[in-house]
Design a protein around this motif. Structure first.
Motif, PDB file in Angstrom:
ATOM      1  N   GLY A  57       0.820  -1.205   0.000  1.00  0.00           N
ATOM      2  CA  GLY A  57       0.000   0.000   0.000  1.00  0.00           C
ATOM      3  C   GLY A  57       0.851   1.250   0.000  1.00  0.00           C
ATOM      4  N   THR A  58       0.472   2.210  -0.845  1.00  0.00           N
ATOM      5  CA  THR A  58       1.174   3.493  -0.882  1.00  0.00           C
ATOM      6  C   THR A  58       0.155   4.623  -0.932  1.00  0.00           C
ATOM      7  N   HIS A  59       0.603   5.798  -0.553  1.00  0.00           N
ATOM      8  CA  HIS A  59      -0.262   6.977  -0.542  1.00  0.00           C
ATOM      9  C   HIS A  59       0.606   8.216  -0.767  1.00  0.00           C
ATOM     10  N   TYR A  60       0.101   9.151  -1.559  1.00  0.00           N
ATOM     11  CA  TYR A  60       0.880  10.349  -1.902  1.00  0.00           C
ATOM     12  C   TYR A  60       0.042  11.611  -1.752  1.00  0.00           C
ATOM     13  N   ILE A  61       0.719  12.699  -1.461  1.00  0.00           N
ATOM     14  CA  ILE A  61       0.056  13.990  -1.549  1.00  0.00           C
ATOM     15  C   ILE A  61      -0.192  14.274  -3.028  1.00  0.00           C
ATOM     16  N   ASP A  62      -1.294  14.971  -3.332  1.00  0.00           N
ATOM     17  CA  ASP A  62      -1.690  15.161  -4.725  1.00  0.00           C
ATOM     18  C   ASP A  62      -0.598  15.811  -5.569  1.00  0.00           C
ATOM     19  N   SER A  63       0.136  16.735  -4.991  1.00  0.00           N
ATOM     20  CA  SER A  63       1.100  17.507  -5.775  1.00  0.00           C
ATOM     21  C   SER A  63       2.291  16.694  -6.267  1.00  0.00           C
ATOM     22  N   VAL A  64       2.493  15.487  -5.737  1.00  0.00           N
ATOM     23  CA  VAL A  64       3.635  14.674  -6.177  1.00  0.00           C
ATOM     24  C   VAL A  64       3.205  13.407  -6.909  1.00  0.00           C
ATOM     25  N   LYS A  65       1.915  13.158  -6.995  1.00  0.00           N
ATOM     26  CA  LYS A  65       1.430  11.956  -7.683  1.00  0.00           C
ATOM     27  C   LYS A  65       1.896  11.952  -9.132  1.00  0.00           C
ATOM     28  N   GLY A  66       2.397  10.809  -9.563  1.00  0.00           N
ATOM     29  CA  GLY A  66       2.904  10.681 -10.918  1.00  0.00           C
ATOM     30  C   GLY A  66       4.349  11.122 -11.078  1.00  0.00           C
ATOM     31  N   ARG A  67       4.910  11.777 -10.061  1.00  0.00           N
ATOM     32  CA  ARG A  67       6.307  12.239 -10.121  1.00  0.00           C
ATOM     33  C   ARG A  67       7.189  11.532  -9.092  1.00  0.00           C
ATOM     34  N   PHE A  68       6.646  11.259  -7.913  1.00  0.00           N
ATOM     35  CA  PHE A  68       7.406  10.626  -6.834  1.00  0.00           C
ATOM     36  C   PHE A  68       6.944   9.179  -6.668  1.00  0.00           C
ATOM     37  N   THR A  69       7.878   8.319  -6.291  1.00  0.00           N
ATOM     38  CA  THR A  69       7.565   6.925  -6.001  1.00  0.00           C
ATOM     39  C   THR A  69       8.261   6.509  -4.712  1.00  0.00           C
ATOM     40  N   ILE A  70       7.485   5.985  -3.769  1.00  0.00           N
ATOM     41  CA  ILE A  70       8.041   5.482  -2.522  1.00  0.00           C
ATOM     42  C   ILE A  70       8.145   3.959  -2.613  1.00  0.00           C
ATOM     43  N   SER A  71       9.235   3.421  -2.077  1.00  0.00           N
ATOM     44  CA  SER A  71       9.427   1.979  -2.070  1.00  0.00           C
ATOM     45  C   SER A  71      10.229   1.597  -0.834  1.00  0.00           C
ATOM     46  N   ARG A  72      10.269   0.310  -0.535  1.00  0.00           N
ATOM     47  CA  ARG A  72      11.018  -0.152   0.624  1.00  0.00           C
ATOM     48  C   ARG A  72      11.632  -1.503   0.351  1.00  0.00           C
ATOM     49  N   ASP A  73      12.713  -1.789   1.062  1.00  0.00           N
ATOM     50  CA  ASP A  73      13.381  -3.081   1.016  1.00  0.00           C
ATOM     51  C   ASP A  73      13.565  -3.512   2.468  1.00  0.00           C
ATOM     52  N   ASN A  74      12.689  -4.373   2.937  1.00  0.00           N
ATOM     53  CA  ASN A  74      12.742  -4.764   4.351  1.00  0.00           C
ATOM     54  C   ASN A  74      13.988  -5.585   4.683  1.00  0.00           C
ATOM     55  N   ALA A  75      14.537  -6.267   3.702  1.00  0.00           N
ATOM     56  CA  ALA A  75      15.756  -7.027   3.947  1.00  0.00           C
ATOM     57  C   ALA A  75      16.938  -6.104   4.212  1.00  0.00           C
ATOM     58  N   LYS A  76      16.882  -4.906   3.640  1.00  0.00           N
ATOM     59  CA  LYS A  76      17.968  -3.935   3.814  1.00  0.00           C
ATOM     60  C   LYS A  76      17.600  -2.807   4.769  1.00  0.00           C
ATOM     61  N   ASN A  77      16.413  -2.879   5.362  1.00  0.00           N
ATOM     62  CA  ASN A  77      15.949  -1.820   6.274  1.00  0.00           C
ATOM     63  C   ASN A  77      16.044  -0.444   5.635  1.00  0.00           C
ATOM     64  N   THR A  78      15.538  -0.330   4.423  1.00  0.00           N
ATOM     65  CA  THR A  78      15.677   0.903   3.662  1.00  0.00           C
ATOM     66  C   THR A  78      14.350   1.313   3.037  1.00  0.00           C
ATOM     67  N   GLN A  82      11.925   8.057  -4.832  1.00  0.00           N
ATOM     68  CA  GLN A  82      12.388   8.473  -6.151  1.00  0.00           C
ATOM     69  C   GLN A  82      11.593   9.694  -6.575  1.00  0.00           C
ATOM     70  N   MET A  83      12.291  10.792  -6.852  1.00  0.00           N
ATOM     71  CA  MET A  83      11.629  12.049  -7.191  1.00  0.00           C
ATOM     72  C   MET A  83      12.030  12.448  -8.603  1.00  0.00           C
ATOM     73  N   ASN A  84      11.077  12.473  -9.498  1.00  0.00           N
ATOM     74  CA  ASN A  84      11.304  12.854 -10.889  1.00  0.00           C
ATOM     75  C   ASN A  84      10.556  14.148 -11.210  1.00  0.00           C
ATOM     76  N   SER A  85      10.925  14.756 -12.302  1.00  0.00           N
ATOM     77  CA  SER A  85      10.267  15.994 -12.755  1.00  0.00           C
ATOM     78  C   SER A  85      10.163  17.007 -11.628  1.00  0.00           C
ATOM     79  N   LEU A  86      11.254  17.214 -10.951  1.00  0.00           N
ATOM     80  CA  LEU A  86      11.249  18.087  -9.782  1.00  0.00           C
ATOM     81  C   LEU A  86      10.946  19.528 -10.164  1.00  0.00           C
ATOM     82  N   LYS A  87      10.256  20.201  -9.241  1.00  0.00           N
ATOM     83  CA  LYS A  87       9.855  21.589  -9.432  1.00  0.00           C
ATOM     84  C   LYS A  87      10.446  22.441  -8.308  1.00  0.00           C
ATOM     85  N   PRO A  88      10.614  23.729  -8.538  1.00  0.00           N
ATOM     86  CA  PRO A  88      11.138  24.589  -7.464  1.00  0.00           C
ATOM     87  C   PRO A  88      10.316  24.498  -6.177  1.00  0.00           C
TER      88      PRO A  88
END
Length: 123
Positions: A57-78, A82-88
Motif C-alpha cells: 500500500g502506498t499513498h501520496y500527496i496530490d502535488s507529487v502523484k505521478g512524479r514521486f515513487t516510494i518503495s522499501r526493502d525490508n531485507a535492507k531496512n531501507t 524516487q523524485m522525478n520531474s522536480l519543481k522549485p
C-alpha cells in the motif's frame, strides 16, 4: 526503538531527479509503516508519501502523484523516495518517518524521525 538516517538530497535543476534513501536500524522496521514528510522555509511540515509495512500500500500527496515513487526493502531496512520531474516548489528539507500504527495513512504521523536531508530545486 527505530533510528532513521536520510541521505540523497542535493541541488538539482527543475525537471531533474533525485533519489532519497532512509536507512533504519531496529529489528521492528519491517512491521512499521514508513513515510516521507517535507518542510519548506516558513511553512509547516507536510506529508509527502507513505508505504505500508509490506510495501503493498502506498499513498501520496496530490502535488507529487505521478512524479514521486516510494518503495522499501525490508531485507535492507531501507525506504526510498524516487523524485522525478522536480519543481522549485519541491524545495524543502525531507524527513523520513517511522510509524508502528500506520497513522500516516490517516493524516497522522509516527513518533520516529530522521534528521532530514535538504532538497533544493533551481528554476
Amino acid at each position: 526503538q527505530v533510528q532513521l538516517v536520510e541521505s540523497g538530497g542535493g541541488l538539482v535543476q527543475a525537471g531533474g531527479s533525485l533519489r532519497l534513501s532512509c536507512a533504519a536500524s531496529g529489528r521492528t522496521f519491517s512491521s512499521y509503516a514508513m513515510g516521507w514528510f517535507r518542510q519548506a522555509p516558513g511553512k509547516e511540515r507536510e506529508f509527502v508519501a507513505a508505504i505500508s509495512w509490506s510495501g503493498a500500500g502506498t499513498h501520496y500527496i496530490d502535488s507529487v502523484k505521478g512524479r514521486f515513487t516510494i518503495s522499501r526493502d525490508n531485507a535492507k531496512n531501507t525506504v526510498l523516495l524516487q523524485m522525478n520531474s522536480l519543481k522549485p516548489e519541491d524545495t524543502a528539507v525531507y524527513y523520513c518517518n517511522a510509524d508502528p500504527f500506520a497513522r500516516i495513512f490517516g493524516c497522522g504521523k509516527g513518533e520516529y524521525w530522521g534528521q532530514g536531508t535538504q532538497v533544493t530545486v533551481s528554476s
